[in-house]
Design an enzyme around this catalytic site. Structure first.
Site, PDB file in Angstrom:
ATOM      1  N   ASP A  46       0.841  -1.156  -0.023  1.00  0.00           N
ATOM      2  CA  ASP A  46      -0.013   0.098  -0.237  1.00  0.00           C
ATOM      3  C   ASP A  46       0.830   1.296   0.044  1.00  0.00           C
ATOM      4  OD1 ASP A  46      -2.129  -1.710   0.278  1.00  0.00           O
ATOM      5  OD2 ASP A  46      -1.658  -1.683   2.482  1.00  0.00           O
ATOM      6  N   GLU A 212     -11.388   0.702  -2.443  1.00  0.00           N
ATOM      7  CA  GLU A 212     -10.700   1.201  -0.898  1.00  0.00           C
ATOM      8  C   GLU A 212      -9.454   1.789  -1.518  1.00  0.00           C
ATOM      9  OE1 GLU A 212      -9.742  -2.711   0.823  1.00  0.00           O
ATOM     10  OE2 GLU A 212      -8.493  -3.307  -0.968  1.00  0.00           O
TER      11      GLU A 212
END
Length: 539
Positions: A46, A212
């Site tokens: 991420d 997301e």
């Protein structure tokens, strides 16, 4: 004085920039003006990146490992150096004294605002936190709980031209009961507290499930939300835009696997060079190797981002395997994050993380010493394996193929059995090569624990009696399936294989890790330790 962060880690981990490190196993910079992906062949999951002047800074998820929130620095977007951690101790400190696999620091964002660096991240069980600093190499402020909310994850701030502050975030279905929604909240101008209950601005249930990883930007009067959808291993990257921060947002798929073999290219950062060129970082899930980091060229057409190259001609970008480096003035060194550690400095390398918040008695690294001492810490009561052992000292896999070698000595401080130390390949399954002892002397033991998370017992695969408390251990990791073979040597020249091969697997939301351990059974008397002379990553 920041009482929340004891000196445990600031005394243990060097916070100063290291000399350029040349990896034997993966260098993204090819040395001819081009680079190969991934630019970071390691589990910097991420990733998010910001530029400040001529410098680029990256952070990434760290979940339950401590220290958390790694800080990496680059001058050219390709060569990266690990310089610090923004979160020396996981919060809350007491909760993370035991391993909380899969919990803790989820997808962060890093921004530079008002002469300070800000990092926001979501803890799915507690809410959205923020830390900040004026010096990314130095100490970061205490974490602030910006928004208390079960399941709020993947936050990113935006300070608008009028000074107002906003936060976009997603939702974890495992905690909130609902996912595939993006929500915008107002914040105070300091960025320390949300001011409302939030407004949903995007619903991915119809065509973009599991949306997301939201990132907030503004360009040419448009508010942009970049977000992945479709799930980690197989998803794609969306860009959304609106003239109003609350929408409605148009959405467009801007990056996908397409005709390439690069699965799930999404979730990352749009970054501009000092010269104004656009680039995009994202991850790719490679199972045991973790979520490795890719760099893609990017341009703008009709106020939409175009990421990568459209190899199959369907109007959606695809990842590149090699490309020319960003055109940035100035010279930068070819480097990579540190892997090997000679243990001859006053602190251990920044690449090491613990399996939980550390205790000061787990190790000793005295000034002037040329080894690392790990004390024999007792396993949790009734623990069938090391899944919940907090004092595992771990680092990320650095490439698809590599060899890790370490030299150690075991000092059990008693004649009966119970102490062991050695190498570990750690994930939801794990394997070890350890030096242990009984009343007759010392033994080498290779073990594995399949479904360690599920509580399956660790089993002995092979063992060999030796006549010394000194040994050199090695594990060779082979591509493409992360197959591990352990071996040992008394002289560092001739190595003998032991046990059977082991297939490394991911941990909870993280790639497999390699590292060192020193443990004791509950029944053994207290005391005992292992000295590690060095740890080396080679081809």
């Amino acid at each position: 004085m920041k009482t929340w962060c004891s000196c445990i880690l600031f005394c243990s981990f060097s916070l100063l920039a290291q000399q350029p490190y040349k990896s034997e196993v993966w260098m993204a910079d090819k040395g001819d003006g081009t680079y190969k992906n991934p630019v970071l062949f390691a589990d910097y999951s991420d990733p998010d990146v910001t530029r400040v002047g001529d410098d680029f800074y990256m952070t990434a998820s760290s979940f339950n490992n401590a220290p958390g929130l790694p800080i990496l620095h680059s001058k050219d977007m390709v060569n990266w150096e690990l310089i610090n951690y923004a979160l020396p101790i996981q919060v809350s400190e007491a909760e993370f004294k035991t391993p909380q696999h899969g919990n803790g620091v989820w997808a962060p964002s890093i921004r530079y605002h008002n002469n300070e660096f800000y990092i926001y991240w979501g803890d799915p069980d507690h809410g959205i936190y923020m830390v900040k600093t004026k010096d990314p190499y130095g100490e970061w402020d205490e974490p602030v709980l910006v928004m208390e909310a079960k399941g709020a994850i993947d936050p990113c701030p935006l300070w608008d031209e009028d000074g107002k502050a906003y936060l976009v975030h997603a939702w974890a279905g495992s905690r909130a009961g609902v996912k595939s929604l993006l929500t915008v909240n107002k914040m105070n101008t300091e960025g320390t507290k949300v001011l409302d209950r939030g407004t949903h601005v995007f619903d991915g249930h119809d065509a973009n499930p599991t949306v997301e990883g939201s990132k907030f930007y503004k360009r040419n009067g448009y508010y942009y939300i970049f977000a992945p959808a479709g799930g980690v291993p197989t998803g794609w990257q969306l860009a959304m835009r609106s003239k109003n921060i609350y929408g409605p947002y148009e959405a467009k798929k801007v990056l996908e696997q397409g005709s390439t073999n690069i699965n799930g290219p999404h979730q990352g950062a749009w970054v501009t060079t000092p010269e104004g060129d656009s680039w995009f970082y994202h991850f790719r899930d490679m199972e045991a190797y973790g979520r490795v980091v890719y760099l893609e060229p990017m341009e703008w057409k009709n106020d939409w981002p175009v990421i990568g190259k459209d190899f199959d001609g369907n109007g959606i970008g695809e990842p590149v395997e090699t490309y020319k480096k960003p055109e940035i003035k100035g010279k930068s060194d070819r480097t990579a994050p540190q892997e090997s550690d000679e243990f001859d400095k006053d602190s251990i390398g920044l690449q090491w993380q613990w399996n939980a918040n550390p205790e000061v008695v787990w190790k000793a690294k005295l000034r002037g010493s040329d080894h690392l001492r790990l004390f024999s810490i007792k396993t949790p009561e009734d623990a069938p394996n090391l899944w919940l052992q907090p004092n595992l000292l771990l680092q990320k896999f650095p490439a698809s193929e590599f060899t890790a070698t370490t030299k150690l000595s075991l000092f059990p401080e008693e004649a009966t059995e119970g102490k062991r130390a050695g190498l570990i390949i750690f994930g939801e399954d794990y394997a070890t090569l350890s030096l242990t002892h009984d009343k007759q002397g010392f033994l080498i033991r290779q073990t594995e624990a399949l479904d360690a998370e599920g509580g399956k017992a660790e089993t002995i695969i092979a063992e060999k009696r030796i006549d010394s408390n000194d040994i050199i251990f090695r594990v060779q990791v082979s591509a493409p399936d992360a197959i591990c073979q352990f071996s040992y040597s008394s002289d560092g020249k001739k190595f003998t294989e032991i046990g059977k091969t082991f297939k490394a697997v991911p941990g909870k939301w993280v790639g497999a890790k390699i590292g060192l351990f020193s443990v004791s059974t509950q029944e053994a008397k207290r005391g005992g330790y292992a000295d590690f002379d060095w740890f080396r990553i080679t081809k």
